[in-house]
Design a protein around this motif. Structure first.
Motif, PDB file in Angstrom:
ATOM      1  N   ALA A 116       5.106 -35.389 -26.732  1.00  0.00           N
ATOM      2  CA  ALA A 116       6.246 -34.863 -27.169  1.00  0.00           C
ATOM      3  C   ALA A 116       6.341 -34.837 -28.679  1.00  0.00           C
ATOM      4  CB  ALA A 116       7.307 -35.576 -26.515  1.00  0.00           C
ATOM      5  N   ASP A 117       5.999 -35.838 -29.305  1.00  0.00           N
ATOM      6  CA  ASP A 117       5.963 -35.958 -30.826  1.00  0.00           C
ATOM      7  C   ASP A 117       5.026 -34.981 -31.526  1.00  0.00           C
ATOM      8  OD1 ASP A 117       6.781 -37.187 -33.297  1.00  0.00           O
ATOM      9  OD2 ASP A 117       4.644 -37.698 -33.743  1.00  0.00           O
ATOM     10  N   SER A 123       9.828 -34.226 -19.871  1.00  0.00           N
ATOM     11  CA  SER A 123      10.598 -34.679 -18.896  1.00  0.00           C
ATOM     12  C   SER A 123      10.989 -36.474 -19.281  1.00  0.00           C
ATOM     13  CB  SER A 123       9.749 -35.054 -17.626  1.00  0.00           C
ATOM     14  OG  SER A 123      10.535 -35.800 -16.435  1.00  0.00           O
ATOM     15  N   LEU A 124      12.249 -36.526 -19.347  1.00  0.00           N
ATOM     16  CA  LEU A 124      12.642 -37.719 -19.971  1.00  0.00           C
ATOM     17  C   LEU A 124      12.436 -38.993 -19.238  1.00  0.00           C
ATOM     18  CD1 LEU A 124      15.759 -36.577 -21.914  1.00  0.00           C
ATOM     19  CD2 LEU A 124      13.602 -36.773 -22.888  1.00  0.00           C
ATOM     20  N   ALA A 132      12.073 -41.113 -28.993  1.00  0.00           N
ATOM     21  CA  ALA A 132      12.716 -40.206 -29.508  1.00  0.00           C
ATOM     22  C   ALA A 132      12.305 -38.841 -29.983  1.00  0.00           C
ATOM     23  CB  ALA A 132      13.041 -41.055 -30.923  1.00  0.00           C
ATOM     24  N   ALA A 133      11.101 -38.867 -29.934  1.00  0.00           N
ATOM     25  CA  ALA A 133      10.474 -37.185 -30.200  1.00  0.00           C
ATOM     26  C   ALA A 133      10.573 -36.378 -28.862  1.00  0.00           C
ATOM     27  CB  ALA A 133       9.064 -37.232 -30.458  1.00  0.00           C
ATOM     28  N   TRP A 182      13.634 -32.241 -26.154  1.00  0.00           N
ATOM     29  CA  TRP A 182      14.553 -31.948 -25.048  1.00  0.00           C
ATOM     30  C   TRP A 182      15.695 -31.182 -25.437  1.00  0.00           C
ATOM     31  CZ3 TRP A 182      19.236 -32.061 -22.506  1.00  0.00           C
ATOM     32  CH2 TRP A 182      19.132 -31.795 -21.388  1.00  0.00           C
ATOM     33  N   ILE A 183      16.331 -31.750 -26.158  1.00  0.00           N
ATOM     34  CA  ILE A 183      17.677 -31.246 -26.886  1.00  0.00           C
ATOM     35  C   ILE A 183      17.241 -29.824 -27.365  1.00  0.00           C
ATOM     36  CG2 ILE A 183      19.613 -31.541 -28.395  1.00  0.00           C
ATOM     37  CD1 ILE A 183      19.329 -34.487 -27.934  1.00  0.00           C
ATOM     38  N   ASN A 184      16.352 -29.667 -28.048  1.00  0.00           N
ATOM     39  CA  ASN A 184      16.231 -28.333 -28.883  1.00  0.00           C
ATOM     40  C   ASN A 184      15.881 -27.204 -27.970  1.00  0.00           C
ATOM     41  OD1 ASN A 184      16.494 -29.367 -31.616  1.00  0.00           O
ATOM     42  ND2 ASN A 184      14.452 -29.919 -31.657  1.00  0.00           N
TER      43      ASN A 184
END
Length: 463
Positions: free
Chosen positions: A362-363, A388-389, A395-396, A401-403
């Motif tokens: 994710a980073d 997928s959280l 944090a990345a 996910w938010i973006n």
């Protein structure tokens, strides 16, 4: 002594190929050296190399409404019409998805054909599959279909043990059926069932050559579908018949004089080789590969249409007008309208296709999505890369996910040090520290973001 002639296809002098005659054996040759039923099938190499010979024009054909329906409940007429229209849009103006195949026996089948024909779409061309009976050819002709598939099983497993015939009896029966098609004015597409267990030189070659002679006399072309019925085909260079895909395609062209545009490969995925075998068929001279949407079909399934769309683009360097975003529309239609759930790990269409769960990945995606995404999936499939959280997202992962979930662009995108990201990340850590095992749902994250915005922390984060 063999005569030397100029080969019109290769433009090289070649010896005239040996004329193979039907070997009408008394007992079936079940090729136990390859297919001992109590052992895993063997791959044998003879180190004979067939040359790459990909045709200038290659196509995808479809059997979603025929072979694809044999392993699931039938589609409704409206579902068939909807899917047909979407396949046509996917095919594009150049008709890369050239044909689709229907049953004709029930009132529902015939109504679906009529409604699809009434749309007036050029591609995919509507064809059928029928039993090898004279009355069925008349049925197809009356409907207005120009081409139909007929089953001509070619291995001794089918000829002797299913049909109860000898090779000569089977060949004579098949030829009489093909003659019926000619008399009805229908182009036959001969489905050479179980070709990867057939005696290629002892039955397939003399049989196909006999059909070719009839075709010349009738002045009606004949197509040949090479059916890897149990997925035994092997794409490797130098493998021996009957399992060699390169060898089969080469033999159909060079020993049977079948041009590329009249050859079609139909494979199954029993040994995970359906896509590789189909691509090999293209590379060695077969113009068409037969597919179903999402590979839905008998046992382990057929060659997936969406896989060959992207295989086409990789081999040709262009999509030639195909609209790949329709693939996502089709997957959503199957899930919402038909109730079919595509397995989540399925390439291009599965829920997890471009979703990562690892924080380190994710980073990378947050810094540059090319690092962990195969191509611009948002452009070609309307699916941006997601995460997928869970306890590994970091944090990345939360920031990404938010973006993506909120469509944040440019200066509005949040980074992994953003207050809202820290707020959500801390909550996720607490969840798993308290023994949670399941992944975090999108609705839960939305709720925490709403909490953050409503709090004083949220107000500070927006400044």
């Amino acid at each position: 002594m063999n005569e030397i002639k100029l080969n019109e296809r290769t433009h090289l002098l070649q010896e005239e190929p040996y004329s193979y005659q039907l070997q009408d054996v008394e007992e079936p040759n079940l090729m136990r050296e390859f297919f001992e039923y109590t052992e895993i099938p063997k791959v044998s190499f003879n180190f004979r190399r067939s040359p790459y010979n990909m045709p200038e024009n290659i196509w995808i054909t479809d059997t979603t409404f025929r072979d694809g329906q044999q392993s699931r409940e039938p589609y409704t007429v409206q579902q068939i019409v909807d899917i047909y229209k979407m396949i046509s849009k996917l095919s594009g103006p150049n008709g890369i998805i050239r044909q689709t195949e229907f049953f004709v026996y029930s009132d529902r089948d015939r109504e679906a054909i009529e409604k699809c024909m009434d749309l007036g779409l050029k591609f995919p061309e509507i064809t059928t599959w029928i039993r090898a009976k004279k009355e069925d050819f008349k049925l197809v002709h009356d409907i207005g279909v120009k081409e139909t598939g007929i089953l001509v099983s070619c291995s001794d497993y089918h000829i002797f043990t299913k049909l109860g015939m000898t090779r000569r009896q089977a060949m004579e029966h098949y030829l009489s059926v093909i003659n019926d098609a000619f008399e009805a004015g229908v182009v036959p597409r001969c489905h050479l069932e179980d070709i990867t267990r057939a005696d290629f030189y002892g039955f397939v070659v003399p049989f196909v050559r006999a059909i070719q002679e009839m075709s010349e006399q009738a002045k009606i072309p004949v197509k040949f579908r090479m059916c890897d019925t149990l997925g035994y085909g092997i794409p490797y260079v130098g493998t021996a018949l009957p399992r060699s895909v390169p060898g089969i395609v080469y033999g159909m062209q060079n020993y049977c004089d079948v041009p590329s545009e009249m050859l079609e490969w139909h494979g199954h995925n029993d040994f995970y080789k359906a896509v590789a075998n189909a691509a090999s068929a293209w590379l060695y001279g077969c113009a068409s590969v037969n597919t179903t949407l999402f590979g839905i079909g008998e046992r382990t399934g057929n060659v997936p249409m969406e896989a060959m769309v992207f295989e086409y683009a990789q081999l040709k360097g262009t999509l030639d007008g195909m609209d790949t975003t329709v693939i996502t529309d089709l997957a959503r239609y199957y899930e919402k309208k038909i109730g079919f759930k595509v397995p989540p790990q399925t390439p291009f269409v599965g829920e997890n296709f471009n979703v990562t769960k690892a924080g380190i990945h994710a980073d990378g995606l947050l810094k540059n999505e090319e690092i962990y995404n195969i191509f611009d999936t948002k452009k070609f499939l309307k699916r941006p890369p997601l995460v997928s959280l869970n306890q590994n997202s970091g944090a990345a992962g939360v920031a990404l996910w938010i973006n993506e979930s909120y469509g944040l662009e440019g200066e509005h995108r949040v980074g992994k040090h953003s207050p809202v990201v820290k707020y959500v990340k801390n909550w996720i850590d607490e969840q798993y520290a308290n023994g949670r095992m399941s992944i975090i749902s999108g609705k839960e994250v939305d709720k925490k973001i709403d909490e953050f915005i409503a709090s004083d922390m949220g107000t500070e984060g927006e400044q």
